[in-house]
Design an enzyme around this catalytic site. Structure first.
Site, short mmCIF file in Angstrom:
data_model
loop_
_atom_site.label_atom_id
_atom_site.label_comp_id
_atom_site.label_asym_id
_atom_site.label_seq_id
_atom_site.Cartn_x
_atom_site.Cartn_y
_atom_site.Cartn_z
N CYS A 92 32.47 35.12 -9.36
CA CYS A 92 31.73 34.34 -8.36
C CYS A 92 30.28 34.15 -8.81
O CYS A 92 29.74 34.98 -9.55
CB CYS A 92 31.72 35.03 -7.00
N ASP A 93 29.68 33.09 -8.32
CA ASP A 93 28.25 32.88 -8.53
C ASP A 93 27.72 32.03 -7.39
O ASP A 93 28.42 31.15 -6.89
CB ASP A 93 27.98 32.20 -9.87
N SER A 94 26.48 32.32 -6.98
CA SER A 94 25.90 31.61 -5.83
C SER A 94 24.52 31.05 -6.17
O SER A 94 23.75 31.67 -6.91
CB SER A 94 25.76 32.55 -4.63
N GLY A 129 30.49 29.50 -6.24
CA GLY A 129 31.62 29.18 -7.08
C GLY A 129 32.58 30.35 -7.16
O GLY A 129 32.15 31.51 -7.19
#
Length: 225
Positions: A92-94, A129
Site C-alpha cells: 500500500c501507499d498513500s 494504492g
C-alpha cells in the site's frame, strides 16, 4: 477451504492495526523500495503521473519487492512464519492531493505547520494504492496474479487556528504520515468529515482489499481461518 496467509508489505502501524481489528493477523515484511527512484523512473518513461496512479505504482513496487524477497529467501520466510505456498502479499501507499498538488510525509515540523495552514478549512483527496501478488501454489488455488486498485477518499479539514496547528505538530504524529494527519489518532478531531471509505484514509481500504481478493477467488473469511 484452504486458509490464505496475508503478508503486509508495509511498516505502517495503522495498516497493521486496521487488519488486526478486522480479524486478520498478517505477517509484516517491509519492502526496500526507493520510492523517489520509482517515481522518477516512471516520470521519465510516462511523464507526470496522476496522484491515484502514483500511489498505485508505489504499492505495486512494494508488493512485488516483498514477493520476490520471500520467494528467493524461503529460509528467511520460514523464520518469519510465512507459508510461501499459501501467501498473498499486499502493498500500500498513500498520498494527499490538495489543490492539484501531491503531498506525502512532511519534511519537518515547519513543513507540517505550513501544510496544515494550507489545508485548514479545505477539502483534499487521500489516495491509497493497493497491490496484491498471489504467491500461492496452484494446488491450493494460486493464480500467480498481480493486480491492484486505488481508494480515493475526500477529507474535509477543520478550520483550526495556528496555535492548535502547532500543538498538533508538536505531538510528532503529523511527521510520520502522508498528508500530515491521521483520522484514527490524534488528528481525528481535525477532520470534520470524509466522503468515501475512512479505512482508505487510515491507509488500507478493507472493502477494496476484499474486492481485490475476490478477483483471485480468495474470500475474506479465508484470511481468518
Amino acid at each position: 477451504m484452504a486458509s490464505v496467509h496475508l503478508v503486509l508489505a508495509s511498516q505502517s502501524p495503522a495498516r497493521l492495526s486496521t487488519l488486526r481489528s478486522a480479524g486478520v493477523q498478517p505477517t509484516v515484511v517491509v519492502s526496500g523500495v526507493d520510492e523517489d527512484a520509482v517515481l522518477a523512473a516512471a516520470g521519465e518513461r510516462f511523464g507526470a503521473l496522476e496522484p491515484a496512479d502514483a500511489v498505485l505504482l508505489l504499492a505495486q513496487a512494494k508488493a512485488e519487492d516483498v514477493a520476490r524477497r520471500i520467494e528467493d529467501e524461503e529460509a528467511t520466510a520460514d523464520m518469519l512464519g510465512v507459508r510461501v505456498a499459501e501467501a498473498v502479499v499486499v502493498g500500500c501507499d498513500s498520498m494527499l492531493e490538495l489543490d492539484g498538488e501531491i503531498l506525502g510525509k512532511p519534511l519537518d515540523a515547519d513543513d507540517a505547520v505550513a501544510r496544515w495552514q494550507a489545508m485548514r478549512g479545505k477539502a483534499g483527496v487521500l489516495h491509497t494504492g493497493h497491490w496484491l501478488v498471489d504467491l500461492r501454489d496452484g494446488g491450493v488455488g494460486g493464480t500467480g496474479a498481480t493486480l491492484g486498485a486505488t481508494s480515493s477518499t475526500v477529507c474535509h479539514f477543520a478550520d483550526i487556528d495556528d496555535d492548535e496547528i502547532r500543538a498538533y505538530v508538536a505531538t510528532g504524529e503529523p511527521l510520520r504520515v502522508a498528508g500530515a494527519y491521521t483520522i484514527d489518532g490524534l488528528g481525528g478531531p481535525y477532520i470534520d468529515r470524509v466522503e468515501g471509505d475512512h479505512h482508505g484514509v487510515v491507509g488500507i481500504s478493507l472493502p477494496l482489499l476484499r474486492e481485490l481478493l475476490g478477483e483471485i477467488d480468495v474470500p475474506w473469511r479465508s484470511l481468518r481461518d
